[in-house]
Motif scaffolding. Structure first.
Motif, PDB file in Angstrom:
ATOM      1  N   ILE A 159      -8.505   8.282  -1.626  1.00 15.68           N
ATOM      2  CA  ILE A 159      -7.274   7.686  -2.135  1.00 15.68           C
ATOM      3  C   ILE A 159      -7.567   6.527  -3.099  1.00 15.68           C
ATOM      4  N   ARG A 160      -8.516   5.655  -2.719  1.00 18.09           N
ATOM      5  CA  ARG A 160      -8.711   4.418  -3.487  1.00 18.09           C
ATOM      6  C   ARG A 160     -10.046   4.361  -4.229  1.00 18.09           C
ATOM      7  N   HIS A 213      -7.742  -6.021   3.138  1.00 15.38           N
ATOM      8  CA  HIS A 213      -8.437  -5.309   2.056  1.00 15.38           C
ATOM      9  C   HIS A 213      -9.782  -5.942   1.704  1.00 15.38           C
ATOM     10  N   TRP A 218     -12.835   3.584  -2.724  1.00 16.26           N
ATOM     11  CA  TRP A 218     -13.665   2.543  -2.113  1.00 16.26           C
ATOM     12  C   TRP A 218     -14.759   3.186  -1.281  1.00 16.26           C
ATOM     13  N   ASN A 227       0.812  -1.214   0.000  1.00 14.42           N
ATOM     14  CA  ASN A 227       0.000   0.000   0.000  1.00 14.42           C
ATOM     15  C   ASN A 227       0.853   1.276   0.000  1.00 14.42           C
ATOM     16  N   ILE A 265      -9.927   7.024   2.639  1.00 12.32           N
ATOM     17  CA  ILE A 265      -9.701   5.872   1.761  1.00 12.32           C
ATOM     18  C   ILE A 265     -10.519   6.041   0.486  1.00 12.32           C
TER      19      ILE A 265
END
Ligand code: BDR
Ligand code: CA
Length: 314
Positions: A227-228, A190, A230, A155, A224
């Protein structure tokens, strides 16, 4: 059934804080040691005390390493916020830490409490120092579980997970010298995402520790998400607590694992050897091999985390 005695070595940290609250219900939490990691040692120690205070828990806290063994200090305040606890306003503390000798406390507790489970959810600096001070430590433990590494991917870099990347030399000592370790890496964490539904359940519970968990989760989901992309956030460290208390919810296999220390692209990578056992005597799993968890009953783990925090209530 009696709860397992657990000592948590941590760097709170949003998910560390939720892991502490989870362990306060699922385990017999006998102590906390702090380490530099997500934020500096002043903050991680302060945050551990603040989480315990919010939950009304009287658990000893011992401050540990202020920097990695060899590596330069890095932090993850870009994920966890400048203090490590997101945007939560941390109240004044009604007590301070019990000592600044985390290593001494880990060793002493391993003598005092039979079957102690050590759950390390930050960089492994304190654990490596404890092993160097007393290599017989693992003989007295009921288990050593780490949140760190991954069988595949990273990560912080393409190949390294934060806790290993933050102090690779310490991680190498632990994985080489601590005997059987259970590794809860990104392969598992994850898959365990908590989102708005879990946040609302915690907030609705309405008592201080649950509200704190809701606020931390809110921050994690937002960061998150940014950033991702999700919809939920992995609460990595609580997975390590549950891997120790509820091992049936996880699956994996025992493999040799080492840490890459020199690769330009791979420093901090946990290298898991999946070659078939017996093809080469050196790689047959032995007493020092690591239980690498890769499978998880994610819905049940999510439920257990929320349920554990809510059960701390009145
Ligand atoms: C790990 O790194 C930290 O930022 C979290 O607290 C967790 O222990 C996940 O890579
Ligand atoms: Ca952590």
């Amino acid at each position: 059934m009696s709860k397992i005695p657990m000592l948590i070595d941590c760097d709170p940290g949003l998910d560390d804080a939720i892991a502490i609250l989870t362990a306060a219900h699922t385990a017999d939490l006998v102590g906390i040691t702090t380490v530099n990691g997500n934020v500096g040692i002043e903050h991680t120690t302060h945050n551990a005390l603040a989480v315990l205070q919010a939950a009304g828990l009287d658990v000893p806290v011992h401050r540990g390493a202020a920097r990695p063994l060899v590596a330069d200090t890095i932090d993850a305040s870009y994920v966890h916020g400048p203090t490590g606890l997101g945007s939560v306003t941390i109240p004044d503390l009604d007590r301070s830490e019990d000592s600044d000798d985390a290593v001494g406390f880990i060793l002493e507790t391993s003598h005092d409490i039979e079957g102690l489970h050590l759950v390390a959810i930050g960089p492994l600096t304190n654990i490596a120092l404890a092993l160097r001070r007393d290599p017989t430590l693992p003989d007295r433990l009921g288990g050593l579980t780490i949140m760190g590494g991954a069988a595949v991917g990273g990560n912080v870099t393409a190949t390294a997970e934060f806790n290993i990347w933050a102090d690779p030399e310490a991680a190498a000592i632990v994985l080489r010298e601590a005997g059987p370790v259970t590794m809860v890496g990104l392969d598992v964490t994850h898959q365990v995402l908590l989102g708005p539904e879990e946040r609302d359940m915690l907030r609705d519970a309405g008592f201080p520790a649950a509200r704190l968990a809701a606020d931390l989760l809110d921050y994690a989901v937002e960061r998150i998400g940014e950033i991702r992309g999700w919809a939920g956030a992995p609460i990595h460290d609580a997975c390590a607590v549950l891997a120790a208390t509820d091992p049936d919810l996880f699956g994996g296999d025992v493999r040799p694992v080492d840490v890459e220390l020199t690769g330009a692209l791979t420093r901090g990578m946990t290298v898991v050897d999946y070659r078939p056992s017996g093809r080469d005597g050196r790689i047959a799993p032995d007493d020092s091999a690591t239980l690498v968890l890769r499978e998880v009953d994610a819905p049940t783990v999510v439920h257990r985390i929320v349920d554990a925090v809510i059960k701390l209530g009145p």
